[in-house]
Design a protein around this motif. Structure first.
Motif, PDB file in Angstrom:
ATOM      1  N   UNK A  19       0.838  -1.208   0.000  1.00 20.35           N
ATOM      2  CA  UNK A  19       0.000   0.000   0.000  1.00 20.35           C
ATOM      3  C   UNK A  19       0.869   1.252   0.000  1.00 20.35           C
ATOM      4  N   UNK A  20       1.963   1.234   0.747  1.00 17.36           N
ATOM      5  CA  UNK A  20       2.891   2.366   0.745  1.00 17.36           C
ATOM      6  C   UNK A  20       3.420   2.608  -0.663  1.00 17.36           C
ATOM      7  N   UNK A  21       3.791   1.522  -1.337  1.00 16.34           N
ATOM      8  CA  UNK A  21       4.332   1.646  -2.698  1.00 16.34           C
ATOM      9  C   UNK A  21       3.280   2.166  -3.674  1.00 16.34           C
ATOM     10  N   UNK A  22       2.050   1.638  -3.577  1.00 15.10           N
ATOM     11  CA  UNK A  22       0.977   2.084  -4.467  1.00 15.10           C
ATOM     12  C   UNK A  22       0.667   3.560  -4.239  1.00 15.10           C
ATOM     13  N   UNK A  23       0.615   3.969  -2.983  1.00 18.58           N
ATOM     14  CA  UNK A  23       0.338   5.378  -2.681  1.00 18.58           C
ATOM     15  C   UNK A  23       1.404   6.284  -3.302  1.00 18.58           C
ATOM     16  N   UNK A  24       2.647   5.841  -3.258  1.00 15.23           N
ATOM     17  CA  UNK A  24       3.735   6.630  -3.854  1.00 15.23           C
ATOM     18  C   UNK A  24       3.532   6.759  -5.354  1.00 15.23           C
ATOM     19  N   UNK A  25       3.248   5.642  -6.019  1.00 15.76           N
ATOM     20  CA  UNK A  25       3.080   5.676  -7.470  1.00 15.76           C
ATOM     21  C   UNK A  25       1.854   6.487  -7.885  1.00 15.76           C
ATOM     22  N   UNK A  26       0.756   6.309  -7.172  1.00 15.13           N
ATOM     23  CA  UNK A  26      -0.454   7.074  -7.496  1.00 15.13           C
ATOM     24  C   UNK A  26      -0.238   8.562  -7.262  1.00 15.13           C
ATOM     25  N   UNK A  27       0.540   8.884  -6.256  1.00 13.10           N
ATOM     26  CA  UNK A  27       0.858  10.277  -5.993  1.00 13.10           C
ATOM     27  C   UNK A  27       1.658  10.922  -7.110  1.00 13.10           C
ATOM     28  N   UNK A  28       2.340  10.092  -7.906  1.00 10.30           N
ATOM     29  CA  UNK A  28       3.104  10.578  -9.053  1.00 10.30           C
ATOM     30  C   UNK A  28       2.266  10.578 -10.332  1.00 10.30           C
ATOM     31  N   UNK A  29       0.987  10.235 -10.204  1.00 13.14           N
ATOM     32  CA  UNK A  29       0.094  10.262 -11.349  1.00 13.14           C
ATOM     33  C   UNK A  29      -0.052   8.949 -12.095  1.00 13.14           C
ATOM     34  N   UNK A  30       0.520   7.874 -11.589  1.00 14.26           N
ATOM     35  CA  UNK A  30       0.443   6.594 -12.287  1.00 14.26           C
ATOM     36  C   UNK A  30      -0.923   5.944 -12.059  1.00 14.26           C
ATOM     37  N   UNK A  50       8.979  -2.335  11.424  1.00 15.74           N
ATOM     38  CA  UNK A  50       8.786  -1.105  10.635  1.00 15.74           C
ATOM     39  C   UNK A  50       9.247  -1.252   9.188  1.00 15.74           C
ATOM     40  N   UNK A  51       8.608  -0.482   8.317  1.00 17.85           N
ATOM     41  CA  UNK A  51       9.017  -0.373   6.917  1.00 17.85           C
ATOM     42  C   UNK A  51       8.795   1.063   6.487  1.00 17.85           C
ATOM     43  N   UNK A  52       9.624   1.578   5.580  1.00 15.83           N
ATOM     44  CA  UNK A  52       9.489   2.977   5.185  1.00 15.83           C
ATOM     45  C   UNK A  52       9.889   3.152   3.728  1.00 15.83           C
ATOM     46  N   UNK A  53       9.290   4.145   3.107  1.00 19.04           N
ATOM     47  CA  UNK A  53       9.553   4.441   1.704  1.00 19.04           C
ATOM     48  C   UNK A  53      10.904   5.139   1.551  1.00 19.04           C
ATOM     49  N   UNK A  54      11.704   4.651   0.611  1.00 18.32           N
ATOM     50  CA  UNK A  54      12.982   5.275   0.264  1.00 18.32           C
ATOM     51  C   UNK A  54      12.907   5.665  -1.216  1.00 18.32           C
ATOM     52  N   UNK A  55      12.753   6.958  -1.480  1.00 21.03           N
ATOM     53  CA  UNK A  55      12.589   7.439  -2.855  1.00 21.03           C
ATOM     54  C   UNK A  55      13.958   7.703  -3.470  1.00 21.03           C
ATOM     55  N   UNK A  56      14.198   7.063  -4.615  1.00 18.75           N
ATOM     56  CA  UNK A  56      15.460   7.265  -5.321  1.00 18.75           C
ATOM     57  C   UNK A  56      15.159   7.612  -6.782  1.00 18.75           C
ATOM     58  N   UNK A  57      15.959   7.115  -7.697  1.00 19.34           N
ATOM     59  CA  UNK A  57      15.920   7.598  -9.076  1.00 19.34           C
ATOM     60  C   UNK A  57      15.002   6.821 -10.015  1.00 19.34           C
ATOM     61  N   UNK A  58      14.423   5.695  -9.585  1.00 21.64           N
ATOM     62  CA  UNK A  58      13.681   4.858 -10.533  1.00 21.64           C
ATOM     63  C   UNK A  58      12.189   5.135 -10.570  1.00 21.64           C
ATOM     64  N   UNK A  59      11.711   6.106  -9.802  1.00 16.41           N
ATOM     65  CA  UNK A  59      10.303   6.494  -9.882  1.00 16.41           C
ATOM     66  C   UNK A  59      10.201   7.988 -10.159  1.00 16.41           C
ATOM     67  N   UNK A  60       9.231   8.325 -11.002  1.00 20.30           N
ATOM     68  CA  UNK A  60       9.003   9.726 -11.369  1.00 20.30           C
ATOM     69  C   UNK A  60       7.583   9.926 -11.823  1.00 20.30           C
ATOM     70  N   UNK A  61       7.261  11.116 -12.286  1.00 21.15           N
ATOM     71  CA  UNK A  61       5.913  11.428 -12.732  1.00 21.15           C
ATOM     72  C   UNK A  61       5.500  10.542 -13.905  1.00 21.15           C
ATOM     73  N   UNK A  62       4.231  10.175 -13.932  1.00 22.66           N
ATOM     74  CA  UNK A  62       3.724   9.355 -15.024  1.00 22.66           C
ATOM     75  C   UNK A  62       3.865  10.088 -16.350  1.00 22.66           C
ATOM     76  N   UNK A  63       4.277   9.418 -17.422  1.00 20.99           N
ATOM     77  CA  UNK A  63       4.438  10.086 -18.712  1.00 20.99           C
ATOM     78  C   UNK A  63       3.098  10.501 -19.310  1.00 20.99           C
ATOM     79  N   UNK A  64       3.125  11.575 -20.069  1.00 17.32           N
ATOM     80  CA  UNK A  64       1.928  12.025 -20.781  1.00 17.32           C
ATOM     81  C   UNK A  64       0.973  12.756 -19.895  1.00 17.32           C
TER      82      UNK A  64
END
Length: 344
Positions: free
Chosen positions: A163-174, A330-344
């Protein structure tokens, strides 16, 4: 060299030295450190046989692993070993050797020889016969990883990490997100893959996004499996020849249930001529050190800390304590270079 000599040097009583060498909870950490430092300087070697005769204990804890070459198991095993050494206990390793291994050797024979005082099981689900055999030993025991019926476990909330991962991706517009999970043939707790997949599907549904069945792939929790799954998603090497646009049905993001699979998906994306994260974002779960090297975004956990906590819980019961409740690791999100805004 014996306990009396250590007591003389430290000015402590023999009973305090004995308790300190065993790492008992009623001895201050500073005292334990001082006693062990002096013991090392004097060359003191404890006799586990003598300790067993005096206390009825073996001064050892058994750790059962499905295989010994997976990142999670190695890290958790290191945490267990560090905590056992701190407490003056030995670690007895039982490697089941994967699907073709001899589980009977571990569960029916070795463990029933009273060679250990407690058991730590790494990501295992036991059948009814194995649970019965273990119950006969009356050893304190705990599972590291996914839940196992009838046993305490320590691990992350596997639905929550997806769920943490999905929230991150959806927050980027995916909105078009694929999932790479599947079963681990090496013997991983079968609950973990199912919980992570169900957590992904439920989180996507809650966000209002459907997931086509063709975007739920089996990566076998391995790097090679991630490459195969990525090739299926991105059109394989053909993408490099005909251009990224040759695969119009491609997802804009991929969530992998382990970092090892995510690393494989990254390789597949590169072979297909795709830019990460320009064309597709990739996120993993675990916190593998190789992920940090390549800039992989992940939901990180700490299996070494889980191993330490599991060892402490077992040792507390061995020393006569009660089995208390254990909170999710515990688990936590670590944002690095492989995720970004959804294209288009």
């Amino acid at each position: 060299m014996g306990i009396q000599e250590i007591a003389t040097v430290t000015g402590l009583s023999k009973s305090t030295v004995s308790r300190a060498l065993r790492g008992m909870a009623n001895v201050a950490e500073t005292t334990i450190d001082e006693v062990r430092r002096v013991a090392d300087e004097l060359g003191y070697v404890p006799s586990s046989a003598a300790a067993g005769l005096a206390t009825g204990r073996q001064r050892a804890v058994g750790v059962v692993v499905p295989v010994i070459d997976r990142w999670f198991y190695v890290k958790a095993l290191g945490g267990v070993d560090a905590e056992l050494r701190r407490a003056g206990y030995d670690l007895v390793l039982y490697n089941l050797g994967g699907p073709g291994g001899d589980r009977d050797r571990a569960f029916r024979r070795s463990m029933l020889r009273h060679r250990v005082d407690g058991l730590v099981l790494l990501s295992l689900v036991l059948d009814a016969t194995e649970r019965t055999e273990l119950e006969l030993t009356r050893h304190p025991m705990i599972v590291i990883g996914g839940p196992a019926p009838g046993l305490r476990n320590i691990g992350v909330d596997d639905r929550a990490v997806t769920r943490i991962a999905v929230d991150h991706l959806c927050g980027l517009g995916h909105r078009r997100v694929a999932y790479v999970g599947g079963q681990d043939e090496a013997g991983m707790n079968v609950a973990v893959p199912h919980l992570r997949r169900d957590g992904f599907v439920d989180a996507m549904r809650a966000a209002g996004h459907a997931v086509p069945d063709r975007w739920l792939l089996d990566g076998r929790f391995s790097f090679a499996g991630g490459v195969v799954a990525g090739d299926a998603l991105f059109g394989g090497r053909a993408g490099a020849q005909t251009g990224a646009g040759a695969v119009p049905d491609r997802p804009t993001a991929v969530l992998c249930a382990s970092d090892e699979m995510a690393l494989g998906v990254l390789l597949a994306a590169r072979r297909a001529g795709l830019s990460v994260p320009g064309d597709v974002s990739v996120i993993g779960i675990d916190g593998h050190e190789y992920g940090a090297t390549v800039g992989l975004t992940t939901v990180a956990q700490d299996p070494e800390a889980q191993g330490r906590a599991a060892a402490r819980a077992v040792l507390a019961e061995v020393d006569g304590g009660t089995a208390g409740a254990i909170a999710a690791a515990p688990a936590h999100l670590v944002v690095r270079a492989t995720t970004g805004l959804a294209p288009g």
